[in-house]
Scaffold this active site. Structure first.
Site, short mmCIF file in Angstrom:
data_model
loop_
_atom_site.label_atom_id
_atom_site.label_comp_id
_atom_site.label_asym_id
_atom_site.label_seq_id
_atom_site.Cartn_x
_atom_site.Cartn_y
_atom_site.Cartn_z
N LYS A 42 -35.43 11.67 29.05
CA LYS A 42 -36.21 10.70 28.42
C LYS A 42 -36.41 10.82 26.65
CE LYS A 42 -38.84 8.46 31.72
NZ LYS A 42 -38.47 7.26 31.20
N LEU A 233 -44.44 -4.31 32.73
CA LEU A 233 -44.73 -4.76 33.85
C LEU A 233 -43.48 -5.07 34.54
CD1 LEU A 233 -47.95 -7.22 33.01
CD2 LEU A 233 -47.98 -5.05 34.24
N SER A 235 -40.40 -6.94 35.09
CA SER A 235 -39.23 -8.21 35.10
C SER A 235 -39.98 -9.14 33.82
CB SER A 235 -39.43 -8.82 36.48
OG SER A 235 -40.72 -9.49 36.59
N ALA A 269 -33.01 3.36 31.54
CA ALA A 269 -33.37 3.38 30.21
C ALA A 269 -34.07 2.21 29.65
CB ALA A 269 -32.09 3.83 29.28
N ALA A 270 -34.35 1.22 30.48
CA ALA A 270 -35.07 -0.11 29.96
C ALA A 270 -36.34 0.42 29.25
CB ALA A 270 -35.42 -0.69 31.03
N GLY A 271 -36.97 1.49 29.92
CA GLY A 271 -38.27 1.81 29.49
C GLY A 271 -38.28 2.59 28.26
N ASP A 272 -37.10 3.41 28.12
CA ASP A 272 -37.12 4.19 26.87
C ASP A 272 -36.58 3.49 25.54
OD1 ASP A 272 -37.37 6.55 28.44
OD2 ASP A 272 -35.50 6.88 28.96
N ASN A 304 -39.12 -6.01 23.61
CA ASN A 304 -38.82 -6.81 24.58
C ASN A 304 -37.19 -7.33 24.69
OD1 ASN A 304 -40.69 -6.67 26.82
ND2 ASN A 304 -41.69 -8.42 26.03
P1 ATP Z 1 -37.02 2.50 33.42
O1 ATP Z 1 -37.86 3.71 34.12
O2 ATP Z 1 -36.37 1.61 34.39
O3 ATP Z 1 -36.35 2.97 32.14
P2 ATP Z 1 -39.88 1.36 33.46
O4 ATP Z 1 -40.36 1.24 34.73
O5 ATP Z 1 -40.55 2.85 32.27
O6 ATP Z 1 -38.23 1.44 33.09
P3 ATP Z 1 -40.14 -1.43 32.95
O7 ATP Z 1 -41.71 -1.70 32.91
O8 ATP Z 1 -39.46 -1.58 34.25
O9 ATP Z 1 -40.21 0.18 32.60
O10 ATP Z 1 -39.13 -2.15 32.01
C1 ATP Z 1 -39.49 -1.81 30.63
C2 ATP Z 1 -39.24 -2.91 29.61
O11 ATP Z 1 -37.91 -3.26 30.01
C3 ATP Z 1 -40.09 -4.22 30.17
O12 ATP Z 1 -41.07 -4.37 29.52
C4 ATP Z 1 -38.93 -5.45 29.62
O13 ATP Z 1 -39.02 -5.33 28.19
C5 ATP Z 1 -37.53 -4.84 30.08
N1 ATP Z 1 -37.19 -5.27 31.40
C6 ATP Z 1 -37.21 -4.30 32.37
N2 ATP Z 1 -36.88 -5.02 33.43
C7 ATP Z 1 -36.46 -6.22 33.19
C8 ATP Z 1 -35.89 -7.35 33.52
N3 ATP Z 1 -35.72 -7.56 34.71
N4 ATP Z 1 -35.73 -8.52 32.91
C9 ATP Z 1 -36.23 -8.58 31.45
N5 ATP Z 1 -36.54 -7.37 30.96
C10 ATP Z 1 -36.59 -6.43 31.60
#
Ligand code: ATP
Length: 329
Positions: A42, A233, A235, A269-272, A304
């Site tokens: 991370k 949140l 999606s 890596a979406a969250g990161d 986002n």
């Molecule tokens: P991860 O552990 O997979 O890196 P996370 O669980 O910490 O992620 P999420 O809340 O799932 O974080 O996603 C982080 C951000 O990524 C969301 O706020 C959004 O901007 C983007 N994101 C994640 N999933 C989607 C999706 N299905 N469509 C569009 N954006 C998404």
């Protein structure tokens, strides 16, 4: 003017990924579907996100913020390539210690079952567990970014030091564990996903949805001393919730910001990416003397759009976009 410095203190892990049609039973040997390696952790992911989201793909040496990675690797076949890869992304790695004494770089062994898409992950923290619990942030840091893949004591000591020095602090408490009160006091930014928010707030995951009273959940963190609370949140439909001490002082509720509607390929890596993009917005604002107030809506919308790019690509660090790959608002 010198660039604002973001210091990311956290983990560096090498991902060893094996794809398999099914997971072998105890004592069984199977021929896998494929194998790949990648750089992750991370801390490193968020440092890469900060660097790429303040730089163009064609010119990694010229950014709008300076990114300093702080952490540790071992002396092994992985560490040299890892640090080179971070440098190529524009991350300054002088704060990454290379530990001798047989210590190894952190490794995540990931088994992906192709049929179900389910991951089984075993993390060997290695050098990440040996980061020292003493002040490690570089001089002149504007924003310090922490996660919880290094010992909690390291985060506590450095967050305390940062606050004492007037450095803004962002905590992304992943993987989540209950946090001591002192970490919340004077904390600039708490960025959590649904399950982390639930654990920290002492609630069930079902209680953290866009329809639940997230203002009350965030208000509790604000009461403990956090200035900005951001709950991702997941999606596109659900988006990102935020609440701030400033809004609370005016008796305003928190706000929901929509995420990007995109074709999801892999959310790794979406969250990161979200954290990195948001951190860049925060650091740039702190360094800009002409801006009076931080535009939270714009920062979250940028994060986002950046994370929306990551989910359309396979992989962890390789999926994180450069700033010129993020679509305009
Ligand atoms: P991860 O552990 O997979 O890196 P996370 O669980 O910490 O992620 P999420 O809340 O799932 O974080 O996603 C982080 C951000 O990524 C969301 O706020 C959004 O901007 C983007 N994101 C994640 N999933 C989607 C999706 N299905 N469509 C569009 N954006 C998404």
């Amino acid at each position: 003017m010198p660039l604002p410095i973001i210091a990311v203190l956290g983990s560096l892990n090498v991902d060893l990924v094996t794809r398999t049609p099914r997971v072998p039973s105890a004592g069984e040997t199977l021929i896998a579907g494929g194998f790949s390696t990648g750089y992750g952790g991370k801390g490193a992911n968020q440092a890469v996100a900060c660097a790429r989201l303040s730089r163009r793909a064609a010119s990694p040496s010229a950014g709008t913020v300076e990114v300093r990675m702080v952490g540790a690797v071992g002396v092994d076949e992985f560490s040299g390539g890892f640090l080179d890869s971070l440098r190529r992304d524009g991350v300054d790695v002088r704060g990454v210690r290379t530990l001798g004494g047989g210590e190894r770089t952190g490794v995540a062994v990931i088994v992906v079952e192709e049929a179900s898409g389910e991951n089984r992950i075993l993390v060997s923290p290695g050098a990440n567990d040996r980061v020292e619990a003493r002040p490690l942030l570089p001089e002149g840091t504007a924003l310090a970014v922490f996660q919880l893949e290094v010992p909690l004591e390291v985060v506590l000591v450095n967050a305390r030091d940062a606050k004492a020095r007037g450095v803004d602090v962002l905590v992304n408490p992943a993987p989540a564990v209950p946090l001591p009160d002192e970490l919340y006091e004077g904390l600039g930014h708490l960025v959590v996903n649904e399950s982390e928010a639930a654990l920290l707030a002492g609630k069930s995951a079902e209680e953290i949805t866009p329809d639940s009273d997230l203002t009350a959940v965030a208000a509790d963190f604000i009461r403990r001393g956090v200035k900005n609370v951001i709950i991702t949140l997941g999606s596109a439909e659900e988006g990102v919730f935020y609440h701030t001490a400033a809004r609370q002082a005016e008796a305003l509720p928190g706000k929901l910001v929509a995420a990007q509607k995109v074709q999801v390929v892999d959310t790794t890596a979406a969250g990161d990416t979200f954290v990195g993009a948001y951190a860049v917005a925060v650091a740039r604002n702190r360094a800009d003397p002409t801006k009076t107030a931080f535009d939270m809506d714009a920062a979250i919308a940028f994060a986002n759009r950046a994370a929306g790019q990551t989910v359309q690509r396979k992989g962890a660090q390789s999926a994180i976009p450069w700033v010129d790959e993020v679509p305009e608002a």
